[in-house]
Design an enzyme around this catalytic site. Structure first.
Site, short mmCIF file in Angstrom:
data_model
loop_
_atom_site.label_atom_id
_atom_site.label_comp_id
_atom_site.label_asym_id
_atom_site.label_seq_id
_atom_site.Cartn_x
_atom_site.Cartn_y
_atom_site.Cartn_z
N ARG A 142 0.98 -1.29 -0.05
CA ARG A 142 0.02 -0.09 0.08
C ARG A 142 0.74 1.29 0.03
O ARG A 142 0.42 2.42 -0.39
CB ARG A 142 -1.04 0.02 1.15
CG ARG A 142 -1.84 -1.12 1.30
CD ARG A 142 -2.58 -1.46 -0.04
NE ARG A 142 -3.67 -2.37 0.12
CZ ARG A 142 -3.40 -3.62 -0.32
NH1 ARG A 142 -2.43 -4.08 -0.79
NH2 ARG A 142 -4.30 -4.66 -0.25
N ASP A 197 16.83 6.19 24.99
CA ASP A 197 16.01 6.78 26.18
C ASP A 197 16.54 6.64 27.47
O ASP A 197 16.96 5.03 27.61
CB ASP A 197 14.35 6.28 25.88
CG ASP A 197 13.52 7.01 26.95
OD1 ASP A 197 12.87 7.98 26.40
OD2 ASP A 197 13.44 6.78 28.25
N ASN A 248 13.09 18.06 26.35
CA ASN A 248 13.90 19.23 27.08
C ASN A 248 14.81 19.81 26.11
O ASN A 248 15.29 19.24 25.26
CB ASN A 248 14.43 18.64 28.15
CG ASN A 248 15.71 17.65 28.11
OD1 ASN A 248 16.80 17.90 27.81
ND2 ASN A 248 15.38 16.28 27.86
N THR A 297 18.90 18.59 25.72
CA THR A 297 19.17 17.62 24.53
C THR A 297 18.90 18.17 23.36
O THR A 297 19.67 17.64 22.32
CB THR A 297 18.30 16.24 25.09
OG1 THR A 297 18.27 15.94 26.48
CG2 THR A 297 18.57 15.13 24.18
N CYS A 340 18.69 26.34 11.54
CA CYS A 340 18.93 25.23 12.65
C CYS A 340 18.18 25.98 13.83
O CYS A 340 17.64 26.90 13.88
CB CYS A 340 20.46 24.96 12.78
SG CYS A 340 21.27 26.14 14.09
N CYS A 370 19.35 29.28 15.15
CA CYS A 370 18.63 30.54 14.40
C CYS A 370 17.26 30.85 14.75
O CYS A 370 17.17 31.89 14.74
CB CYS A 370 18.80 29.86 12.79
SG CYS A 370 20.31 29.49 11.87
N CYS A 419 4.46 18.51 30.13
CA CYS A 419 3.31 17.63 30.24
C CYS A 419 2.92 17.26 31.55
O CYS A 419 1.81 16.73 32.12
CB CYS A 419 3.52 16.23 29.41
SG CYS A 419 3.73 16.52 27.74
N CYS A 429 24.40 33.04 13.32
CA CYS A 429 24.15 31.87 14.20
C CYS A 429 25.21 31.15 14.75
O CYS A 429 26.32 30.98 13.87
CB CYS A 429 23.52 30.86 13.61
SG CYS A 429 23.03 29.41 14.52
N CYS A 431 25.10 27.20 13.12
CA CYS A 431 25.51 27.11 11.71
C CYS A 431 26.07 28.10 10.91
O CYS A 431 26.66 27.84 10.00
CB CYS A 431 24.15 26.47 11.05
SG CYS A 431 22.89 27.84 10.98
ZN LIG Z 1 21.85 28.10 12.96
#
Ligand SMILES: [Zn+2]
Length: 340
Positions: free
Chosen positions: A11, A59, A130, A133, A170, A173, A186, A244, A247
């Site tokens: 499919r 995780d 978070n 990370t 990124c 930026c 949450c 930035c 990047c």
């Molecule tokens: Zn950047």
């Protein structure tokens, strides 16, 4: 592709955007999913069903009863056993699609293990909760030229944005610094299960484009959606900022930081301790702690209750200590019961 594979993915092959060549590309591709909560479980299940050849799930946490409302891969038994999420996901995905290679890593993604855990992926999906990370993933992505797809959801609201190194803005930026002050999570503001699956679907759609050989169709845009109050808006991401730090100037402080302070898991009245750099013998620890309080262990983790605290210690030496948000208390409990 053999006949059974063709039938299985038929499919998707019939869908003109993918086709047989796209399916072949999916079967050969490798993805890393960082964080296996509401977003990550959806990513993992969707990509395994779609036939993505290799899936790495990273995780650091274990399954709790409050996860079951929205973390699609987990069952009551996983929460009862306090299974690490990465291990529970790996087990479940093997039953969903046994031809896909799934690697569930019970680990905290850090600057020192990022290359090892993410190095063979051609795409990274954000299932974290978070910013610390996410900035680490962003540094890795830009530094190594590996795209990632940012996703976040809280309450009934969420957003998604692909980061395509050299092609689009990124994370820094768009958000030069992590947001200040207390952010809704949450745990504090609640979350509807359908917003997490909607955000994760947007991320997976871009992942399927990218991995099936249609990377040019991935638009650098920010999708914002609210399933309760209505509305889905997609706006072009801002252009890359030449100033930035990540990047533009190619500075990667999150990736270069070799050691971090113990981390407070927001809103959960819990602290993660990850100062120890070597593994632990959980059987030996179980024997040592048994006279002192209630201990349960499986091959991945050990849970030790000493009122009013509850420590979950992982084989890699990390521990999550519930019942305090004081890092000093957490560190001293760790030193007392686990050792230096
Ligand atoms: Zn950047």
């Amino acid at each position: 592709m053999d006949r059974a594979a063709w039938e299985r993915y038929s499919r998707q092959i019939l869908f003109p955007g993918i086709g047989e060549a796209g399916q072949e590309a999916l079967l050969r591709s490798a993805v890393a999913i960082v964080g296996c909560g509401a977003l990550g479980t959806f990513h993992a299940a969707a990509l395994a069903r779609a036939g993505v050849g290799r899936i790495t799930i990273i995780d650091r946490d274990y399954v709790e009863p409050s996860n079951l409302q929205r973390q699609w891969l987990f069952e009551e038994e996983d929460a009862a056993e306090a299974m690490p999420k990465a291990a529970a996901a790996e087990r479940r995905l093997a039953r969903i699609n046994s031809s896909v290679r799934v690697r569930g890593l019970v680990a905290d993604l850090t600057a020192s293990n990022a290359a090892e855990l993410l190095g063979d992926a051609s795409l990274i999906l954000d299932g974290t909760d978070n910013f610390e990370t996410r900035y680490l993933i962003n540094d890795f992505s830009v530094s190594w030229g590996v795209p990632w797809i940012y996703g976040a959801a809280v309450g009934s609201y969420g957003l998604a944005m692909p980061v395509l190194p050299d092609r689009s803005a990124c994370l820094r930026c768009v958000y030069p610094e992590p947001p200040e002050g207390v952010q809704p999570t949450c745990e504090t503001a609640g979350v509807l299960n359908v917003i997490t699956s909607l955000v994760a679907s947007c991320q997976v759609a871009d992942a399927l484009k990218f991995l099936s050989g249609n990377a040019e169709l991935v638009e650098p845009r920010i999708t914002r959606v609210d399933v309760w109050n209505g509305g889905m808006r997609q706006v072009a991401a801002p252009p890359r900022d030449p100033a930035c730090p990540t990047c533009g100037r190619r500075e990667f402080p999150y990736l270069e930081e070799s050691r971090r302070a113990p981390l407070t898991l927001c809103g959960r009245n819990a602290v993660q301790v990850h100062e120890r750099r070597r593994g632990l013998d959980l059987t030996e620890l179980q024997t040592r702690l048994a006279p002192l309080g209630e201990v349960r262990a499986n091959e991945y983790a050990l849970r030790f209750r000493i009122s009013p605290y509850e420590m979950t210690v992982f084989a890699d030496g990390r521990a999550i200590i519930k019942g305090t948000s004081d890092t000093g208390v957490a560190r001293s409990l760790y030193a007392r019961y686990v050792g230096e």
